[in-house]
Design a protein around this motif. Structure first.
Motif, PDB file in Angstrom:
ATOM      1  N   ASN A 188       0.687  -1.143   0.086  1.00 32.55           N
ATOM      2  CA  ASN A 188       0.078  -0.019   0.167  1.00 32.55           C
ATOM      3  C   ASN A 188       0.902   1.183  -0.022  1.00 32.55           C
ATOM      4  N   GLU A 189       2.044   1.326  -0.707  1.00 34.46           N
ATOM      5  CA  GLU A 189       2.737   2.363  -0.741  1.00 34.46           C
ATOM      6  C   GLU A 189       2.850   3.119  -2.159  1.00 34.46           C
ATOM      7  N   VAL A 190       2.985   4.378  -2.146  1.00 36.27           N
ATOM      8  CA  VAL A 190       3.622   5.113  -3.180  1.00 36.27           C
ATOM      9  C   VAL A 190       4.747   5.896  -2.712  1.00 36.27           C
ATOM     10  N   PHE A 191       5.693   5.805  -3.560  1.00 30.52           N
ATOM     11  CA  PHE A 191       7.137   6.175  -3.320  1.00 30.52           C
ATOM     12  C   PHE A 191       7.968   6.803  -4.510  1.00 30.52           C
ATOM     13  N   ALA A 251      -4.947   1.293   1.900  1.00 35.73           N
ATOM     14  CA  ALA A 251      -5.353  -0.054   1.233  1.00 35.73           C
ATOM     15  C   ALA A 251      -4.430  -0.341   0.133  1.00 35.73           C
ATOM     16  N   GLY A 252      -4.021  -1.512  -0.423  1.00 37.45           N
ATOM     17  CA  GLY A 252      -3.105  -1.730  -1.333  1.00 37.45           C
ATOM     18  C   GLY A 252      -3.610  -2.053  -2.693  1.00 37.45           C
ATOM     19  N   GLY A 253      -3.183  -2.944  -3.468  1.00 38.36           N
ATOM     20  CA  GLY A 253      -3.559  -3.367  -4.968  1.00 38.36           C
ATOM     21  C   GLY A 253      -3.591  -1.924  -5.802  1.00 38.36           C
ATOM     22  N   TRP A 303      -7.211  -1.402  -6.206  1.00 40.61           N
ATOM     23  CA  TRP A 303      -7.969  -2.565  -6.386  1.00 40.61           C
ATOM     24  C   TRP A 303      -8.902  -3.049  -4.898  1.00 40.61           C
ATOM     25  N   GLN A 304      -7.743  -2.991  -4.076  1.00 45.33           N
ATOM     26  CA  GLN A 304      -8.217  -3.534  -2.748  1.00 45.33           C
ATOM     27  C   GLN A 304      -9.284  -2.742  -2.070  1.00 45.33           C
ATOM     28  N   ALA A 305      -9.359  -1.414  -2.169  1.00 44.34           N
ATOM     29  CA  ALA A 305     -10.381  -0.439  -1.572  1.00 44.34           C
ATOM     30  C   ALA A 305     -11.444  -0.091  -2.292  1.00 44.34           C
ATOM     31  N   SER A 306     -11.437  -0.825  -3.883  1.00 40.97           N
ATOM     32  CA  SER A 306     -12.223  -0.290  -4.916  1.00 40.97           C
ATOM     33  C   SER A 306     -12.407   1.149  -4.967  1.00 40.97           C
ATOM     34  N   PRO A 340      -0.275  11.675   4.371  1.00 38.97           N
ATOM     35  CA  PRO A 340      -1.425  10.839   4.208  1.00 38.97           C
ATOM     36  C   PRO A 340      -2.311  11.082   2.806  1.00 38.97           C
ATOM     37  N   PHE A 341      -2.653   9.821   2.605  1.00 37.83           N
ATOM     38  CA  PHE A 341      -3.666  10.174   1.336  1.00 37.83           C
ATOM     39  C   PHE A 341      -5.350   9.687   2.054  1.00 37.83           C
TER      40      PHE A 341
END
Length: 304
Positions: A215-218, A234-236, A252-255, A265-266
């Protein structure tokens, strides 16, 4: 990743509805519009596993990569669609595997640089004339197994991600990597573990990476070092675009689509999305263009 494992991943996010934004986010103020419309302004349909949307600003059109089968199968039936921003499909199969000398298996990432359309296709990057769609050869990426994200920097360089062998969602991967392409020369910028890197956005000195297996953006700098990181709810993560100071990442995981700034934070910007994949940004109209992989639709969401 097989189609069955993709569908299983979608289920992680819970009950899903049609690919349609249903929620707004009330976030910090900015001079740049950042809220996402609650419903799709335009919906295109009739695709076959649309994975990536690219806004071609020079020609004012949307290009969509269609996997059309297993995501890692060399089946020769992938295709690229052309959409008009007015809501019509200009050419569903503008570039199609098996026709006019075209080889195209499971196209994913798209980028345009120097009049050339580049397409990530499993283990090579294919080249086409961006005006005519004529095949122009390919760039081999030795050792790659699941080429995915592709983006063009302002200086003409391309950044390319390899998400690793398509064997599952949270397994370890030996070929996770981010590459730089200059001309037809491929250079390794960073290698795994990178959380299954998918979508990419260029920065002045490097590239921002969204990770499907985490669940990372880097950020990765020009020397391959990992910099600022944001942990998302969430990830995906399958897509990421930049609009002003804001990043928008599909999960995808959080739709959902998350919105935030790198290193901060996002939060949810739009929800109730089915398998939102590698989205595009229409800079002329201030729109997010979201392909919904398992729904075979592409939705246009306005930024407000």
């Amino acid at each position: 990743m097989t189609r069955s494992s993709i569908i299983a991943l979608v289920a992680i996010g819970g009950a899903l509805s049609a690919c349609n934004a249903q929620s707004d986010v009330q976030g910090e103020e900015s001079d740049v519009p950042s809220q996402v419309s609650q419903t799709a302004a335009v919906r295109y349909s009739g695709f076959s596993e649309p994975e990536r949307v690219l806004y071609d600003a020079a020609r004012d059109r949307y290009l969509v990569s269609n996997v059309n089968g297993e995501t890692a199968a060399k089946d020769g039936n992938g295709f690229i669609s052309v959409l008009s921003p007015d809501g019509s499909i200009s050419d569903l199969e503008w570039i199609k595997g098996g026709e006019a000398g075209v080889t195209l298996h499971a196209p994913k990432g798209l980028a345009i640089a120097g009049g050339v359309l580049y397409v990530a296709d499993i283990d090579v990057v294919r080249k086409f004339d961006a005006e005519t769609g004529k095949a122009m050869g390919q760039i081999d990426v030795p050792g790659s197994t699941f080429l995915n994200g592709l983006t063009a920097a302002g200086d003409g360089r391309l950044y390319l991600s390899d998400s690793g062998p398509p064997l599952g969602f949270l397994d370890g991967y030996g070929t996770e990597a981010v590459y730089v392409i200059e001309g037809d020369e491929v250079q390794l910028l960073a290698e795994g573990p990178l959380g299954r890197p998918t979508s990419l956005q260029p920065t002045q000195g490097g590239v921002i990476v969204a990770s499907f297996g985490a669940n990372e953006v880097f950020e990765i700098d020009g020397q391959g070092n990992k910099g600022k990181v944001s942990q998302l709810p969430a990830g995906g993560l399958a897509g990421i675009v930049k609009h002003g100071p804001w990043l928008y990442a599909t999960s995808w995981q959080a739709s959902a689509i998350f919105r935030g700034k790198l290193g901060e934070p996002f939060e949810v910007a739009a929800g109730d999305l089915v398998a939102p994949s590698d989205l595009g940004y229409d800079s002329k109209r201030g729109r997010l263009i979201v392909p919904c992989f398992t729904e075979n639709t592409v939705d246009v969401l306005e930024l407000q």
